[in-house]
Design an enzyme around this catalytic site. Structure first.
Site, PDB file in Angstrom:
ATOM      1  N   ASP A 110      39.218  41.323  27.052  1.00  0.00           N
ATOM      2  CA  ASP A 110      38.266  41.034  28.136  1.00  0.00           C
ATOM      3  C   ASP A 110      37.082  41.991  28.054  1.00  0.00           C
ATOM      4  OD1 ASP A 110      40.085  39.178  29.021  1.00  0.00           O
ATOM      5  OD2 ASP A 110      40.974  40.536  30.496  1.00  0.00           O
TER       6      ASP A 110
HETATM    7  N1  URA Z   1      45.463  41.237  28.877  1.00  0.00           N
HETATM    8  C1  URA Z   1      44.400  41.148  29.717  1.00  0.00           C
HETATM    9  O1  URA Z   1      44.554  40.801  30.885  1.00  0.00           O
HETATM   10  N2  URA Z   1      43.185  41.444  29.225  1.00  0.00           N
HETATM   11  C2  URA Z   1      42.964  41.864  27.955  1.00  0.00           C
HETATM   12  O2  URA Z   1      41.831  42.137  27.575  1.00  0.00           O
HETATM   13  C3  URA Z   1      44.081  41.955  27.092  1.00  0.00           C
HETATM   14  C4  URA Z   1      45.323  41.630  27.578  1.00  0.00           C
END
Ligand code: URA
Length: 240
Positions: A110
């Site tokens: 993310d």
């Molecule tokens: N899980 C998440 O919620 N975000 C990420 O970036 C990676 C794993």
């Protein structure tokens, strides 16, 4: 391989541009300037500079990026700068079967997640690492909004149901490291998985950092935004 083809294979531009770079005296090989673009070299392990920038030949590129916060793992980002802007142009322009493709991220993090991200131009590697049958453990350092307790840990280990699939997802390992710091190991990678798992146990992710993939940990000397090549031993560790 001819020097112009070596440069082309490494992402320094079209064959014509690469020949031009050599002919203009902008390329040195193993410390010696070379101006004959068709001079042949054994490419494996070759070190050269292009306009003073050192490079080493890699048949396939495997790199590790320390993803900083506020970057998107997309070639066409919507809000934040793309992680690809953190890589030098040759890594973004390596040809693949005749097309300019460059390296691609192995899975995504993310925009607000930091830490380990692998990128490669080896399609088979991406496929293998992303396959649900290939359970590569990934470790996440989670900063939680609410204090953590054993009940949350037990639920994460037993499995929680997310909104898009009735099958529970479970943490492969889960340990409380501090009042608000959880170390969570997952062997799959669903969309927003860590955030949704924490929400499912009544908590909330306030910070997320991926600290290892398989047996390879993020090297402490690699600062956010920096990248480095992955060596054979690193790849063996990643594969586990
Ligand atoms: N899980 C998440 O919620 N975000 C990420 O970036 C990676 C794993």
């Amino acid at each position: 391989m001819q020097l112009q083809d070596i440069l082309y294979s490494q992402g320094f531009g079209t064959r014509r541009v690469c020949a031009g770079l050599v002919q203009q005296g902008l390329v040195s090989v193993e410390g010696e300037p070379v101006t004959d673009s068709s001079a042949a070299f054994s490419e494996q392990g070759l070190h050269f500079t292009v306009q003073g920038v050192p490079w080493e030949y890699h048949d396939k590129a495997y790199v590790l990026l320390h993803k900083p916060a506020g970057t998107e793992c997309s070639q066409k980002p919507s809000t934040y700068p793309s992680i690809y802007t953190l890589l030098p142009a040759p890594l973004r322009q390596r040809p693949n079967k005749g097309a300019v493709q460059g390296v691609q991220a192995v899975g995504r993090l993310d925009q607000d997640t930091t830490g380990m991200l692998l990128l490669t131009d080896d399609g088979q590697f991406i496929h293998r690492m992303s396959s649900p049958r290939h359970h590569v453990p990934k470790v996440y350092e989670v900063t939680a909004k609410h204090a953590l307790d054993e009940a949350q840990v037990n639920k994460l280990l037993a499995g929680v149901v997310l909104d898009d699939d009735p099958r529970p997802v479970r943490a492969a390992a889960c340990e409380i490291v501090g009042a608000h710091h959880l170390r969570l190991t997952l062997t799959e990678g669903k969309y927003h998985q860590v955030k949704r798992m924490l929400a499912a146990v009544g908590n909330r992710v306030e910070g997320l950092h991926r600290s290892s993939i398989g047996g390879l940990a993020l090297p402490p000397e690699l600062a956010p935004g920096q990248w480095r090549w992955l060596r054979e031993a690193d790849l063996a560790a990643v594969r586990g």
